[in-house]
Design an enzyme around this catalytic site. Sequence first.
Site, mmCIF file in Angstrom:
data_model
loop_
_atom_site.group_PDB
_atom_site.id
_atom_site.type_symbol
_atom_site.label_atom_id
_atom_site.label_comp_id
_atom_site.label_asym_id
_atom_site.label_seq_id
_atom_site.Cartn_x
_atom_site.Cartn_y
_atom_site.Cartn_z
ATOM 1 C CD GLU A 1 -1.719 -0.528 -5.648
ATOM 2 O OE1 GLU A 1 -2.433 0.359 -5.190
ATOM 3 O OE2 GLU A 1 -0.314 -0.807 -5.565
ATOM 4 C CE LYS B 1 3.008 -0.138 -3.851
ATOM 5 N NZ LYS B 1 1.235 0.502 -3.489
ATOM 6 C CB CYS C 1 0.054 2.958 -6.297
ATOM 7 S SG CYS C 1 -0.960 3.834 -5.291
#
Length: 357
Positions: free
Chosen positions: A88, A164, A198
């Site tokens: 990430e 995200k 994540c």
Amino acid sequence: MISLPKLVGSLAFLMGTSLASPIVKRNGTRFDPADFVVAAVRAAPPQWSLPLINYTYGGMNLDATVAYAADLIQQASDDGVGLLAFPELYFPGYPKYLDANAFVPDLVDNSLSMDGPQWRQLVAAVQHAAIYVAIGFSESDGDKLYMSQALLSPEGDVLIHRRKLRPSGGERTIWSDGNVGGLEVVDTPYGRMGMLECWEHFHPSMTFNVQAQLEDIHIGAWPYTPNYNATGWAYWQTADVNLAAARTYAVNSGAVSVVPSIGKAVIFSAQGLVLTETPDAETRMSEEPFIYTSVNTTAFRRTAYNINGEESWGTLQQIVNSFPKGNPKAQGSFVLPKEIRVDDLLKAARNGSLYHD
Ligand SMILES: *[C@@H]1O[C@H](CO)[C@@H](O)[C@H](O)[C@H]1NC(C)=O
Ligand SMILES: *[C@@H]1O[C@H](CO)[C@@H](O)[C@H](O)[C@H]1NC(C)=O
Ligand SMILES: *[C@@H]1O[C@H](CO)[C@@H](O)[C@H](O)[C@H]1NC(C)=O
Ligand SMILES: *[C@@H]1O[C@H](CO)[C@@H](O)[C@H](O)[C@H]1NC(C)=O
Ligand SMILES: *[C@@H]1O[C@H](CO)[C@@H](O)[C@H](O)[C@H]1NC(C)=O
């Protein structure tokens, strides 16, 4: 009869110089579907402060990061890797540092724009290596930054580009929210591929709709991961917590799950068992920049939906219908998209008022 690539592969294996059969490269169709090698990057980008727990900011350099990544991509290709996944925000390095006022101006300057020269350099590296590459990047678009992921084909085409949906914790002071349009799974000749990053792996609003599209290979990118049981870390940084989420995701999705992360990377089988993992998060990063394993993609289910599945329209209705009667059916402020303008970030950094944990 033994084929030439197999023979060369076996010799290379005996000499310890290669991971898999060096099959003749011909765009995206050259990999052996029964021996498709997937790999997860675990080496830090240039200037990222080490050891893992070091929170002192040492600078960021997008150009150097792209150059280093291009080398890793070519090295992976030479080694017979078919899919290489980066952690990430690898571009330009996840800012784990304590003082946001110090790193935010550099982050703004070193975020990756899909219209910029560094993006074109990265795409050229992918095309030259002719492998699938999944990246995580701080994306600069207009006057905002996003925590983005992209999956590139061996021809350099963007198969998935997503942001995200809801950056976690302190990330929400820097990056703007993504949108639900990015929760996409794509078909490739080597299975259906999807991606999340994540703590998205903990939240049904992010996992459910991806899992409902039945991935065969999932890329679950984390920024950095220490060893299991390492001391000095907050619970949300530990391998124990994060790899539990990644493993649960693998079981729940039934997808081989590639988990790139600086330090400790893992690849889980579709049943959630460890296929390979970094033996020690803290050592041999430049010597062993990625871990890899071979996957038999001819065994994949390759179906896009299971109407009777655990992640299906039917169960979604069940969740809606069984929503606790005592809780008000009202939308709070949580799901409203949060947007942060780069100008405001820079102003706050200049007067020292940015807080990020
Ligand atoms: C690879 O794909 C590109 C674009 O699709 C095409 O122009 C090129 O001829 C192909 N190369 C080989 C060796 O098949
Ligand atoms: C931590 O990172 C800083 C900045 O990169 C570096 O100067 C320092 O030497 C590192 N600390 C340790 C203990 O390696
Ligand atoms: C983790 O640390 C605790 C406390 O030091 C210890 O009791 C336990 O055995 C360790 N677990 C592993 C898997 O190493
Ligand atoms: C790959 O999977 C297919 C389908 O399950 C199986 O027939 C084949 O033997 C497997 N190949 C290898 C090399 O394991
Ligand atoms: C710092 O800048 C931010 C953003 O412009 C502003 O909201 C805040 O009031 C300023 N704080 C101080 C202490 O000047």
